[in-house]
Design a protein around this motif. Structure first.
Motif, PDB file in Angstrom:
ATOM      1  N   THR A  87       2.480   9.749 -21.705  1.00 39.54           N
ATOM      2  CA  THR A  87       2.559  10.849 -20.738  1.00 39.54           C
ATOM      3  C   THR A  87       1.287  10.887 -19.900  1.00 39.54           C
ATOM      4  OG1 THR A  87       1.651  12.435 -22.341  1.00 39.54           O
ATOM      5  CG2 THR A  87       4.062  12.252 -22.212  1.00 39.54           C
ATOM      6  N   HIS A  88       0.170  10.539 -20.509  1.00 39.61           N
ATOM      7  CA  HIS A  88      -1.122  10.471 -19.820  1.00 39.61           C
ATOM      8  C   HIS A  88      -2.128   9.823 -20.759  1.00 39.61           C
ATOM      9  CE1 HIS A  88      -1.397  14.191 -22.105  1.00 39.61           C
ATOM     10  NE2 HIS A  88      -2.641  14.431 -21.736  1.00 39.61           N
ATOM     11  N   GLY A  89      -3.366   9.658 -20.273  1.00 40.66           N
ATOM     12  CA  GLY A  89      -4.300   8.844 -21.050  1.00 40.66           C
ATOM     13  C   GLY A  89      -5.389   9.586 -21.805  1.00 40.66           C
ATOM     14  N   HIS A  90      -5.251  10.913 -21.990  1.00 35.14           N
ATOM     15  CA  HIS A  90      -6.285  11.637 -22.735  1.00 35.14           C
ATOM     16  C   HIS A  90      -6.409  11.088 -24.161  1.00 35.14           C
ATOM     17  CE1 HIS A  90      -6.095  15.410 -19.954  1.00 35.14           C
ATOM     18  NE2 HIS A  90      -6.991  14.531 -19.539  1.00 35.14           N
ATOM     19  N   PHE A  91      -7.614  11.262 -24.724  1.00 28.84           N
ATOM     20  CA  PHE A  91      -7.936  10.632 -26.014  1.00 28.84           C
ATOM     21  C   PHE A  91      -6.947  10.973 -27.120  1.00 28.84           C
ATOM     22  CE2 PHE A  91      -9.480  13.915 -28.936  1.00 28.84           C
ATOM     23  CZ  PHE A  91      -9.545  15.004 -28.083  1.00 28.84           C
ATOM     24  N   ASP A  92      -6.376  12.188 -27.060  1.00 29.30           N
ATOM     25  CA  ASP A  92      -5.492  12.611 -28.152  1.00 29.30           C
ATOM     26  C   ASP A  92      -4.055  12.114 -27.960  1.00 29.30           C
ATOM     27  OD1 ASP A  92      -5.535  14.360 -25.953  1.00 29.30           O
ATOM     28  OD2 ASP A  92      -4.855  16.068 -27.132  1.00 29.30           O
ATOM     29  N   HIS A  93      -3.826  11.369 -26.879  1.00 29.08           N
ATOM     30  CA  HIS A  93      -2.492  10.800 -26.650  1.00 29.08           C
ATOM     31  C   HIS A  93      -2.505   9.268 -26.683  1.00 29.08           C
ATOM     32  CE1 HIS A  93      -0.618  14.704 -25.416  1.00 29.08           C
ATOM     33  NE2 HIS A  93      -1.906  14.992 -25.378  1.00 29.08           N
ATOM     34  N   ILE A  94      -3.696   8.708 -26.731  1.00 28.22           N
ATOM     35  CA  ILE A  94      -3.814   7.244 -26.753  1.00 28.22           C
ATOM     36  C   ILE A  94      -4.651   6.762 -27.936  1.00 28.22           C
ATOM     37  CG2 ILE A  94      -3.628   6.924 -24.251  1.00 28.22           C
ATOM     38  CD1 ILE A  94      -6.983   6.526 -25.060  1.00 28.22           C
ATOM     39  N   GLY A 176      -1.642  17.569 -12.592  1.00 30.40           N
ATOM     40  CA  GLY A 176      -2.363  18.832 -12.714  1.00 30.40           C
ATOM     41  C   GLY A 176      -3.253  18.784 -13.943  1.00 30.40           C
ATOM     42  N   HIS A 177      -2.624  18.561 -15.097  1.00 34.77           N
ATOM     43  CA  HIS A 177      -3.399  18.378 -16.331  1.00 34.77           C
ATOM     44  C   HIS A 177      -4.196  17.081 -16.214  1.00 34.77           C
ATOM     45  CE1 HIS A 177      -4.509  18.604 -20.486  1.00 34.77           C
ATOM     46  NE2 HIS A 177      -3.871  17.491 -20.792  1.00 34.77           N
ATOM     47  N   SER A 178      -3.561  16.060 -15.652  1.00 34.96           N
ATOM     48  CA  SER A 178      -4.263  14.846 -15.234  1.00 34.96           C
ATOM     49  C   SER A 178      -3.506  14.306 -14.025  1.00 34.96           C
ATOM     50  CB  SER A 178      -4.326  13.812 -16.368  1.00 34.96           C
ATOM     51  OG  SER A 178      -3.044  13.262 -16.596  1.00 34.96           O
ATOM     52  N   GLY A 195       5.065  16.320 -22.606  1.00 30.56           N
ATOM     53  CA  GLY A 195       3.652  15.949 -22.677  1.00 30.56           C
ATOM     54  C   GLY A 195       2.798  17.209 -22.653  1.00 30.56           C
ATOM     55  N   ASP A 196       1.731  17.219 -21.873  1.00 28.48           N
ATOM     56  CA  ASP A 196       0.860  18.391 -21.794  1.00 28.48           C
ATOM     57  C   ASP A 196       1.095  19.204 -20.518  1.00 28.48           C
ATOM     58  OD1 ASP A 196      -0.282  17.727 -24.205  1.00 28.48           O
ATOM     59  OD2 ASP A 196      -2.250  17.201 -23.408  1.00 28.48           O
ATOM     60  N   ALA A 197       2.234  18.982 -19.825  1.00 26.01           N
ATOM     61  CA  ALA A 197       2.522  19.764 -18.610  1.00 26.01           C
ATOM     62  C   ALA A 197       2.631  21.247 -18.972  1.00 26.01           C
ATOM     63  CB  ALA A 197       3.794  19.271 -17.939  1.00 26.01           C
ATOM     64  N   TYR A 222      -9.186  23.131 -21.210  1.00 23.04           N
ATOM     65  CA  TYR A 222     -10.487  22.449 -21.111  1.00 23.04           C
ATOM     66  C   TYR A 222     -10.380  21.086 -20.445  1.00 23.04           C
ATOM     67  CZ  TYR A 222      -8.230  21.281 -25.477  1.00 23.04           C
ATOM     68  OH  TYR A 222      -7.281  20.941 -26.401  1.00 23.04           O
ATOM     69  N   LEU A 223      -9.154  20.524 -20.351  1.00 18.53           N
ATOM     70  CA  LEU A 223      -9.015  19.203 -19.725  1.00 18.53           C
ATOM     71  C   LEU A 223      -8.232  19.237 -18.418  1.00 18.53           C
ATOM     72  CD1 LEU A 223      -8.310  17.014 -22.902  1.00 18.53           C
ATOM     73  CD2 LEU A 223     -10.325  16.880 -21.451  1.00 18.53           C
ATOM     74  N   THR A 224      -7.711  20.403 -18.052  1.00 19.21           N
ATOM     75  CA  THR A 224      -6.880  20.480 -16.842  1.00 19.21           C
ATOM     76  C   THR A 224      -7.761  20.634 -15.610  1.00 19.21           C
ATOM     77  OG1 THR A 224      -5.050  21.398 -18.097  1.00 19.21           O
ATOM     78  CG2 THR A 224      -5.027  21.774 -15.709  1.00 19.21           C
TER      79      THR A 224
HETATM   80 ZN   LIG Z   1      -4.034  16.009 -22.265  1.00 18.77          ZN
END
Ligand SMILES: [Zn+2]
Ligand SMILES: [Zn+2]
Length: 281
Positions: A87-94, A176-178, A195-197, A222-224
Motif C-alpha cells: 500500500t505504501h513504503g513506511h517502515f511498518d508496512h515493508i 496524503g498519508h504518503s 492500507g493507512d488511508a 505522525y507520518l501523514t
Molecule cells: Zn503508513
C-alpha cells in the motif's frame, strides 16, 4: 552480487505491540487480516492453496518468520505468494521484506510515486513528534524514516489499475498519508484493503493501540504529510461504498459500522482526523 542498502528501516526491532499481535481475522473467504505487533498484513487467496495467494504489505522489521509461519498455517506447508503488493513504503508496512525476499524470491509492487522510497532514492520526512495526539506520536522519532533499497525486486504497479496476481481487484491512488499510497478494491463483493488511508484504531494512542479499541480514524498522524490529499482519499474510498475493509492498523470492519463510520469520517474529516497542530498541518 551488488550489495543492497537495506538500512536501518528494516534492521531494528521496534518494541511495540498489541493484544491482537499474532492473531488473524477472516473477513471474506479469501481475505485474511493478520496482526504483526501493531500493524496488519492481508493475505489474499483461499486457504489450502500454497501457491495461489498474494501478500499485501509486509509488517514490522524482524517479523519475517512470523509472516512465513502464518502463511504456512493458512495456505499449507511451503506456502509462497505470487507477489508482495504494498500500500505504501513506511517502515511498518515493508519491515520484513528483505528477509521475506531471501526466503521467497517473488516480485514486489508499489505505486510509481512510492517507488523512490523503496529503491533508496528518497527518504520519508522525519515523523512529526510534535503533532497533536498521544504517546505513539511522541515516540515516533524512534521510527525509521529512511527509504530502503529493494533494487530490481520492486516494480511499479501497472498504470491500467490492475493488480498483478490479484484478479478482480484494482488499485486506487489514495495519497496524503504518503505520496504514492494506494488502496485495493474488488468490485464484485466491494471488499477494500485500505492500507493507512484510514484506520480503525487511534494509532497515536499507545493504550488504544495496545487494546485495539475500535474507532474510525484518519491516517496515522505522525507520518501523514498532506492532509488535503488525505481527506480527498477518504472521500474517494467512501464513494466506493465498501462492504468490508481491512486497514493497516486496527481490526477489520464491515457492514453498517463501516458504512456509517466511513461516511462520518469523510464528512467530518477536519474535526476527526486532521490534527489541530503539527508540522504538516
Ligand atoms: Zn503508513
Ligand atoms: Zn502504518
Amino acid at each position: 552480487m551488488e550489495e543492497k542498502n537495506t538500512s536501518s528501516s528494516t534492521e531494528r526491532f521496534i518494541p511495540m505491540t498489541s493484544m491482537n499481535s499474532g492473531e488473524g481475522i477472516e473477513i471474506a473467504p479469501d481475505l485474511y487480516s493478520y496482526t504483526i505487533q501493531v500493524v496488519n498484513v492481508t493475505f489474499v487467496g483461499l486457504p489450502g492453496n500454497p501457491d495461489e495467494w498474494v501478500l499485501v504489505d509486509a509488517g514490522m522489521p524482524k517479523s519475517a518468520n512470523v509472516i512465513i509461519e502464518a502463511a504456512e498455517e493458512r495456505f499449507g506447508k511451503g506456502a509462497r505468494p505470487k507477489a508482495i503488493i504494498l500500500t505504501h513504503g513506511h517502515f511498518d508496512h515493508i519491515g520484513a521484506i528483505p528477509e521475506l525476499l531471501d526466503h521467497w524470491q517473488v516480485p514486489v509492487y508499489i505505486h510509481p510515486l512510492e517507488l523512490p522510497y523503496v529503491t533508496g532514492e528518497k527518504d520519508y520526512p522525519q515523523p512529526d513528534s510534535t503533532v497533536q495526539g498521544g504517546m505513539v506520536a511522541k515516540m515516533s522519532p524512534m521510527f525509521p524514516n529512511e527509504g530502503i533499497d529493494l533494487g530490481d525486486a520492486v516494480k511499479p504497479l501497472p498504470l491500467d489499475g490492475t493488480v498483478p496476481s490479484m484478479t478482480g481487484w484494482r488499485w486506487i491512488h489514495t495519497p496524503g498519508h504518503s505520496e504514492g499510497h494506494v488502496s485495493f478494491f474488488r468490485d464484485q463483493d466491494r471488499a477494500l484493503i485500505a492500507g493507512d488511508a484510514f484506520v480503525t484504531v487511534k494509532q497515536e494512542s499507545l493504550y488504544r493501540v495496545f487494546t485495539q479499541e475500535l474507532e474510525i480514524s484518519g491516517p496515522p498522524r505522525y507520518l501523514t504529510t498532506d492532509w488535503k490529499a488525505a481527506k480527498e482519499s477518504v472521500q474517494k474510498l467512501n464513494a466506493l461504498k465498501p462492504a468490508c475493509a481491512t486497514t493497516g492498523h486496527g481490526i477489520p470492519v464491515a457492514g453498517e459500522w463501516l458504512a456509517d463510520n466511513l461516511e462520518m469520517l469523510a464528512r467530518d474529516f477536519d474535526d476527526i482526523a486532521k490534527p489541530d497542530y503539527g508540522k504538516f498541518v
